[in-house]
Design a protein around this motif. Structure first.
Motif, PDB file in Angstrom:
ATOM      1  N   TYR A  12       0.833  -1.212   0.000  1.00  0.00           N
ATOM      2  CA  TYR A  12       0.000   0.000   0.000  1.00  0.00           C
ATOM      3  C   TYR A  12       0.860   1.251   0.000  1.00  0.00           C
ATOM      4  CZ  TYR A  12      -3.632   3.345   1.115  1.00  0.00           C
ATOM      5  OH  TYR A  12      -4.485   4.414   1.070  1.00  0.00           O
ATOM      6  N   GLY A  13       1.911   1.231   0.806  1.00  0.00           N
ATOM      7  CA  GLY A  13       2.781   2.397   0.914  1.00  0.00           C
ATOM      8  C   GLY A  13       3.529   2.725  -0.357  1.00  0.00           C
ATOM      9  N   ILE A  14       3.751   1.732  -1.191  1.00  0.00           N
ATOM     10  CA  ILE A  14       4.394   1.957  -2.482  1.00  0.00           C
ATOM     11  C   ILE A  14       3.348   2.092  -3.589  1.00  0.00           C
ATOM     12  CG2 ILE A  14       5.888   0.919  -4.240  1.00  0.00           C
ATOM     13  CD1 ILE A  14       7.465  -0.357  -1.895  1.00  0.00           C
ATOM     14  N   GLY A  15       2.319   1.251  -3.514  1.00  0.00           N
ATOM     15  CA  GLY A  15       1.308   1.222  -4.563  1.00  0.00           C
ATOM     16  C   GLY A  15       0.460   2.480  -4.654  1.00  0.00           C
ATOM     17  N   ILE A  39       2.293  14.404   1.768  1.00  0.00           N
ATOM     18  CA  ILE A  39       1.719  13.099   1.437  1.00  0.00           C
ATOM     19  C   ILE A  39       2.834  12.109   1.071  1.00  0.00           C
ATOM     20  CG2 ILE A  39       0.310  11.864  -0.275  1.00  0.00           C
ATOM     21  CD1 ILE A  39      -1.473  14.467  -0.296  1.00  0.00           C
ATOM     22  N   ALA A  40       3.758  12.549   0.250  1.00  0.00           N
ATOM     23  CA  ALA A  40       4.876  11.684  -0.155  1.00  0.00           C
ATOM     24  C   ALA A  40       5.703  11.262   1.052  1.00  0.00           C
ATOM     25  CB  ALA A  40       5.759  12.413  -1.174  1.00  0.00           C
ATOM     26  N   GLY A  46       6.199   5.667   6.399  1.00  0.00           N
ATOM     27  CA  GLY A  46       5.472   4.434   6.717  1.00  0.00           C
ATOM     28  C   GLY A  46       6.157   3.203   6.149  1.00  0.00           C
ATOM     29  N   VAL A  47       6.570   3.285   4.906  1.00  0.00           N
ATOM     30  CA  VAL A  47       7.289   2.160   4.285  1.00  0.00           C
ATOM     31  C   VAL A  47       8.629   1.939   4.983  1.00  0.00           C
ATOM     32  CG1 VAL A  47       8.437   1.366   2.168  1.00  0.00           C
ATOM     33  CG2 VAL A  47       6.146   2.328   2.049  1.00  0.00           C
ATOM     34  N   ALA A 107      -1.993  10.136   5.293  1.00  0.00           N
ATOM     35  CA  ALA A 107      -1.689  10.436   3.892  1.00  0.00           C
ATOM     36  C   ALA A 107      -2.915  10.213   3.005  1.00  0.00           C
ATOM     37  CB  ALA A 107      -0.525   9.573   3.404  1.00  0.00           C
ATOM     38  N   THR A 108      -3.602   9.117   3.240  1.00  0.00           N
ATOM     39  CA  THR A 108      -4.791   8.801   2.445  1.00  0.00           C
ATOM     40  C   THR A 108      -5.875   9.843   2.666  1.00  0.00           C
ATOM     41  OG1 THR A 108      -4.267   6.448   2.562  1.00  0.00           O
ATOM     42  CG2 THR A 108      -6.532   7.030   1.971  1.00  0.00           C
ATOM     43  N   LEU A 109      -6.075  10.252   3.910  1.00  0.00           N
ATOM     44  CA  LEU A 109      -7.070  11.281   4.213  1.00  0.00           C
ATOM     45  C   LEU A 109      -6.722  12.593   3.513  1.00  0.00           C
ATOM     46  CD1 LEU A 109      -9.603  12.107   5.770  1.00  0.00           C
ATOM     47  CD2 LEU A 109      -8.111  12.700   7.693  1.00  0.00           C
ATOM     48  N   LYS A 110      -5.447  12.959   3.524  1.00  0.00           N
ATOM     49  CA  LYS A 110      -5.019  14.186   2.833  1.00  0.00           C
ATOM     50  C   LYS A 110      -5.339  14.109   1.341  1.00  0.00           C
ATOM     51  CE  LYS A 110      -1.407  16.137   5.680  1.00  0.00           C
ATOM     52  NZ  LYS A 110      -1.966  17.471   5.626  1.00  0.00           N
TER      53      LYS A 110
END
Length: 116
Positions: A12-15, A39-40, A46-47, A107-110
């Motif tokens: 997920y963190g890369i995809g 976001i990046a 996380g990764v 990050a996803t929320l942003k």
């Protein structure tokens, strides 16, 4: 389950960032916002947490395995530290997994708020 969760986190963190980079509309919106860099970094950290966790636990398990084969090394500080790591579940669940979940969720929320 730990390996499966770690695999999902890394995927997920890369995809997700790859999806944002390859989708022209998403890339335009994210790169034009002031949130793109944040976001990046959230995905990257996380990764990185998951990779560090994998390295720590892999090393700890190796020391514990070797200490079982060679009983004379069981007093070594690295074996004691590895035993401490493997016996403290909170370290894995809170420091690594929950932190990763929070970073990816943030990050996803942003990203979602940029498209709202």
């Amino acid at each position: 389950f730990a390996r499966s969760l770690r695999t999902w986190f890394i995927a997920y963190g890369i995809g997700a960032p790859v999806l944002f980079l390859t989708n022209k509309e998403a890339w335009s919106v994210i790169s034009a916002s002031a949130q793109g860099r944040t976001i990046a970094y959230l995905f990257l950290v996380g990764v990185a947490l998951q990779i560090v966790a994998a390295m720590i636990y892999k090393t700890a398990m190796w020391y514990l395995y070797v200490s079982e084969l060679e009983n004379h090394r069981s007093g070594d500080w690295r074996v004691k530290f590895s035993d401490w790591i493997s016996g403290n579940y909170w370290l894995e669940i809170i420091v690594f997994d929950l932190s990763t979940l929070i970073l990816f969720g943030w990050a996803t929320l942003k990203v979602l708020l940029l498209f709202a």
